[in-house]
Design a protein around this motif. Structure first.
Motif, PDB file in Angstrom:
ATOM      1  N   GLU A   1      -0.818   1.250  -9.008  1.00 41.96           N
ATOM      2  CA  GLU A   1      -1.828   0.754  -9.506  1.00 41.96           C
ATOM      3  C   GLU A   1      -2.942   1.494  -8.254  1.00 41.96           C
ATOM      4  O   GLU A   1      -2.746   1.516  -7.206  1.00 41.96           O
ATOM      5  CB  GLU A   1      -2.245  -0.645  -9.448  1.00 41.96           C
ATOM      6  CG  GLU A   1      -1.174  -1.182 -10.386  1.00 41.96           C
ATOM      7  CD  GLU A   1      -1.010  -2.671 -10.235  1.00 41.96           C
ATOM      8  OE1 GLU A   1      -1.665  -3.521 -10.892  1.00 41.96           O
ATOM      9  OE2 GLU A   1      -0.028  -3.111  -9.355  1.00 41.96           O
ATOM     10  N   ILE A   2      -4.032   2.056  -8.791  1.00 45.63           N
ATOM     11  CA  ILE A   2      -5.192   2.235  -7.961  1.00 45.63           C
ATOM     12  C   ILE A   2      -6.474   1.403  -8.730  1.00 45.63           C
ATOM     13  O   ILE A   2      -7.201   2.007  -9.710  1.00 45.63           O
ATOM     14  CB  ILE A   2      -5.652   3.775  -7.857  1.00 45.63           C
ATOM     15  CG1 ILE A   2      -4.315   4.514  -7.459  1.00 45.63           C
ATOM     16  CG2 ILE A   2      -6.927   4.135  -7.304  1.00 45.63           C
ATOM     17  CD1 ILE A   2      -4.545   6.018  -7.522  1.00 45.63           C
TER      18      ILE A   2
ATOM     19  N   ASP B   1       0.671  -1.382  -0.081  1.00 46.24           N
ATOM     20  CA  ASP B   1      -0.025   0.015  -0.239  1.00 46.24           C
ATOM     21  C   ASP B   1       0.672   1.307   0.052  1.00 46.24           C
ATOM     22  O   ASP B   1       1.997   1.262   0.644  1.00 46.24           O
ATOM     23  CB  ASP B   1      -0.997  -0.044   1.233  1.00 46.24           C
ATOM     24  CG  ASP B   1      -1.974  -1.152   1.029  1.00 46.24           C
ATOM     25  OD1 ASP B   1      -2.371  -1.445   0.115  1.00 46.24           O
ATOM     26  OD2 ASP B   1      -2.413  -1.550   2.107  1.00 46.24           O
TER      27      ASP B   1
ATOM     28  N   ARG C   1      -3.317   2.326 -13.814  1.00 48.16           N
ATOM     29  CA  ARG C   1      -1.908   1.594 -13.738  1.00 48.16           C
ATOM     30  C   ARG C   1      -1.047   2.327 -14.530  1.00 48.16           C
ATOM     31  O   ARG C   1      -0.917   2.470 -15.711  1.00 48.16           O
ATOM     32  CB  ARG C   1      -1.936   0.111 -14.079  1.00 48.16           C
ATOM     33  CG  ARG C   1      -0.901  -0.646 -14.115  1.00 48.16           C
ATOM     34  CD  ARG C   1      -0.563  -1.884 -14.945  1.00 48.16           C
ATOM     35  NE  ARG C   1      -1.536  -2.615 -14.580  1.00 48.16           N
ATOM     36  CZ  ARG C   1      -2.104  -3.405 -15.170  1.00 48.16           C
ATOM     37  NH1 ARG C   1      -2.083  -3.787 -16.614  1.00 48.16           N
ATOM     38  NH2 ARG C   1      -3.324  -4.386 -15.093  1.00 48.16           N
TER      39      ARG C   1
ATOM     40  N   LYS D   1      -3.200   6.229  -1.993  1.00 43.01           N
ATOM     41  CA  LYS D   1      -4.718   5.478  -2.482  1.00 43.01           C
ATOM     42  C   LYS D   1      -4.461   4.389  -3.088  1.00 43.01           C
ATOM     43  O   LYS D   1      -5.279   3.877  -3.428  1.00 43.01           O
ATOM     44  CB  LYS D   1      -5.233   6.492  -3.389  1.00 43.01           C
ATOM     45  CG  LYS D   1      -5.785   7.992  -2.748  1.00 43.01           C
ATOM     46  CD  LYS D   1      -6.244   8.895  -3.679  1.00 43.01           C
ATOM     47  CE  LYS D   1      -6.686  10.255  -3.019  1.00 43.01           C
ATOM     48  NZ  LYS D   1      -7.680  10.934  -3.854  1.00 43.01           N
ATOM     49  N   GLY D   2      -3.124   3.908  -3.617  1.00 47.57           N
ATOM     50  CA  GLY D   2      -3.116   2.714  -4.328  1.00 47.57           C
ATOM     51  C   GLY D   2      -2.138   1.852  -3.947  1.00 47.57           C
ATOM     52  O   GLY D   2      -1.618   1.647  -2.536  1.00 47.57           O
TER      53      GLY D   2
END
Length: 410
Positions: free
Chosen positions: A193-194, A141, A200, A144-145
């Motif tokens: 990535e989110i 983590d 991505r 946000k992604g």
């Protein structure tokens, strides 16, 4: 936005049109390197696909410039269709780790003009490759992604042959050189990535593969010399690719990529006699086979410049079973005065059908233009001059491709 549908868009195989987008790319590229399966969110996924590319490069106004006096065919079809297969298996190992093992054929060439006014240059050249890769990533983590580190290794085999007339001194007698080599490479990269917005971004570097053990034979049986053992060395190019995709509206995805390939590492590759190995340097300016002190038996003249490929496209998920994508690609030609690999423009599209959550079937196609140009002589930094055997022109030609694949997730 519908988060579940966007996550499905992120994973949909039809948005990985890399093989279609690079249809007849520059240099010796065929499938190139593709590790998109590593990012599939399923715990386990396997992908089997194949692309058939149909380039139609026609040479014209060919003039024999060797002094051999060839005055036959001044035109020839220089390309043949070819298959590009891919097989991959990805597994999630837990604790943020994923691994991919795959088989591909990143490099190749198929030029078969036959007997023409350029027969002292080439009558038939076929190059193939096998690539066996293992790539892993670790994600965690970040904001946000999730940030992902990527690394891996691959083993590569490159092999093939070239046939042509030997030399004007021997009329129209033909010869053939068979070569093979192998080596290891590695890759490293980053991705962010989110999944909630199908975003991505990835940046991956693939190293050179040094083929410092090239060996083979030069068949000169037609002029009474028999088969001569030969050797050489070369490097397959390193590359850097940046990819970006993101949801832009409910069920809509935009994507694009920029790739650089170091094709300029392949200029003129000297092929020398095994008998001279260790006694003299093997270079493009070493004495030729028919000199008093023979060292260089022949050479593979490529004279490439670096390649650039830019792709952009858009995808849409129609419902839970069907999604589609369209893209346009530009590939900068690696030829710049010698050879026929000029810029290529390609328009591609594909659909993916998902009859169940575990199976995805893909079908894609592309059509493109191989732009026009002229081939003559070109001098490398060592003073070696390529293209002294033939000059020719070529117009805007057509390239098409079809691709199909099946992905199984569990």
């Amino acid at each position: 936005m519908n988060n579940l549908r966007l996550k499905a868009l992120l994973a949909a195989g039809c948005f990985s049109l890399g093989l279609i987008g690079s249809a007849h790319a520059g240099g010796l590229e065929r499938g190139g390197y593709d590790i998109d399966l590593l990012f599939d969110p399923a715990p386990f996924a396997t992908d089997l696909s194949a692309t058939y590319v149909m380039p139609q490069r026609d040479l014209k106004n060919a003039v024999d410039t060797t002094g051999g006096g060839l005055t036959g065919k001044s035109s020839a079809r220089n390309t043949e269709g070819y298959w590009v297969p891919y097989v991959g298996f990805k597994a999630s190992l837990g604790y943020g780790a994923d691994c991919l093992v795959d088989y591909s054929q990143p490099w190749g060439a198929s030029s078969n003009p036959g007997i023409w006014n350029g027969s002292y240059s080439n009558t038939n050249t076929q190059i193939k490759s096998n690539n066996y890769g293992a790539t892993c990533s670790y994600k965690f983590d970040a904001g946000k992604g999730q940030l992902r580190f990527v690394g891996g290794v691959f083993y590569q085999e490159v092999y093939g042959f070239k046939e042509s007339y030997i030399d004007p001194l021997f009329g129209t007698a033909g010869g053939r050189v068979d070569l093979n080599g192998n080596g290891w490479g590695w890759r490293a990269g980053l991705a962010y990535e989110i999944p909630e917005i199908a975003l991505r971004a990835s940046l991956v570097y693939n190293s050179q593969v040094k083929l410092d053990n090239i060996s083979g034979s030069l068949d000169l049986t037609s002029i009474g010399f028999g088969s001569i053992p030969v050797y050489g060395e070369a490097s397959m190019p390193d590359s850097v690719e940046f990819k970006l995709q993101s949801g832009i509206a409910p069920d809509w995805l935009a994507f694009g990529s920029i790739k650089w390939v170091n094709w300029s590492v392949l200029q003129s590759i000297p092929i020398c006699t095994q008998a001279s190995k260790g006694l003299a340097a093997c270079t493009t300016v070493s004495p030729g086979l028919f000199s008093p002190t023979p060292i260089r038996a022949t050479s593979l003249d490529l004279m490439y410049r670096d390649g650039w490929t830019v792709t952009t496209g858009i995808g849409h998920k129609f419902n839970d079973q069907w999604s589609g994508a369209a893209q346009i690609s530009w590939d900068r030609g690696t030829s710049h005065g010698y050879g026929d690999q000029t810029d290529t423009w390609t328009l591609g599209g594909g659909v993916a059908y998902t009859p169940s959550k575990n199976i995805e079937v893909r079908l894609a196609g592309a059509i493109g233009v191989l732009t026009s140009g002229h081939s003559g002589t070109l001098t490398d930094k060592n003073g070696y001059v390529a293209g002294t055997d033939v000059s020719y022109d070529f117009g805007n030609d057509l390239v098409t491709a079809i691709s199909g694949g099946v992905k199984i997730k569990f």
